[in-house]
Design a protein around this motif. Structure first.
Motif, short mmCIF file in Angstrom:
data_model
loop_
_atom_site.label_atom_id
_atom_site.label_comp_id
_atom_site.label_asym_id
_atom_site.label_seq_id
_atom_site.Cartn_x
_atom_site.Cartn_y
_atom_site.Cartn_z
N ILE A 1 0.86 -1.20 -0.02
CA ILE A 1 -0.09 0.11 0.05
C ILE A 1 0.72 1.22 0.16
CG2 ILE A 1 -1.59 1.40 1.58
CD1 ILE A 1 -2.96 -1.24 2.18
N VAL A 2 2.00 1.26 0.71
CA VAL A 2 2.58 2.51 0.80
C VAL A 2 3.50 2.58 -0.42
CG1 VAL A 2 4.84 3.45 1.91
CG2 VAL A 2 3.34 2.35 3.52
N ASN B 1 2.03 6.55 -6.96
CA ASN B 1 1.03 7.19 -7.64
C ASN B 1 1.48 8.84 -7.15
OD1 ASN B 1 -1.38 8.18 -8.64
ND2 ASN B 1 -2.40 8.23 -6.65
N ALA B 2 1.97 9.28 -6.29
CA ALA B 2 2.71 10.52 -5.84
C ALA B 2 3.72 10.89 -6.93
CB ALA B 2 3.15 10.60 -4.35
N TYR B 3 4.60 10.03 -7.27
CA TYR B 3 5.86 10.26 -8.22
C TYR B 3 5.22 10.20 -9.56
CZ TYR B 3 10.21 9.58 -10.55
OH TYR B 3 11.18 9.93 -11.49
N LYS B 4 4.17 9.61 -9.89
CA LYS B 4 3.58 9.82 -11.34
C LYS B 4 2.94 11.09 -11.46
CE LYS B 4 0.13 7.58 -13.76
NZ LYS B 4 -1.15 6.44 -13.84
N ARG B 5 2.45 11.46 -10.43
CA ARG B 5 1.48 12.80 -10.54
C ARG B 5 2.72 13.92 -10.42
NH1 ARG B 5 -3.74 13.78 -8.15
NH2 ARG B 5 -3.09 15.69 -7.50
N SER C 1 2.41 1.62 -3.18
CA SER C 1 1.43 2.20 -4.45
C SER C 1 1.21 3.73 -4.07
CB SER C 1 0.09 1.40 -4.24
OG SER C 1 0.34 0.04 -4.41
N ILE C 2 0.98 4.19 -3.09
CA ILE C 2 0.73 5.58 -2.69
C ILE C 2 1.90 6.47 -3.17
CG2 ILE C 2 0.59 7.43 -0.92
CD1 ILE C 2 -1.19 5.23 0.71
N LEU C 3 3.26 5.96 -2.67
CA LEU C 3 4.50 6.56 -3.35
C LEU C 3 4.65 6.58 -4.74
CD1 LEU C 3 6.95 5.65 -0.50
CD2 LEU C 3 5.82 7.54 -0.75
#
Length: 96
Positions: A18-19, A25-29, A21-23
């Protein structure tokens, strides 16, 4: 390995997933933001290049006229030609 340890390991692995995945997603943004920023800068650069090209073309035309005036020697309407050059509106280049 006891069942409690297996469950704890599975919970830990799920939390890590989960962590990550969140990281991710943040990097992708962040990458999308940087890409958009570069697109905007490229547009501004192209606009400035077009302005400089227009100004350069105008200056080249003025130099051609001046060269013609200078080489025509006995031109009776020299003052009229010079005044015509003054009437041309200069192209302004905005600096940002």
């Amino acid at each position: 390995m006891t069942p409690e340890e297996v469950v704890a390991l599975l919970v830990l692995m799920t939390a890590v997933i989960i962590v990550v995945s969140i990281l991710a997603n943040a990097y992708k943004r962040h990458l999308a933001f940087q890409e958009r920023k570069l697109e905007i800068m490229a547009g501004q650069t192209a606009e400035k290049a077009a302005q400089y090209a227009a100004q350069n073309a105008q200056l080249e035309n003025r130099v051609r006229v001046l060269e013609r005036i200078a080489t025509e020697g006995g031109s009776a309407d020299l003052a009229t030609q010079i005044d015509a050059l003054r009437d041309i509106e200069p192209v302004e280049v905005t600096k940002q």
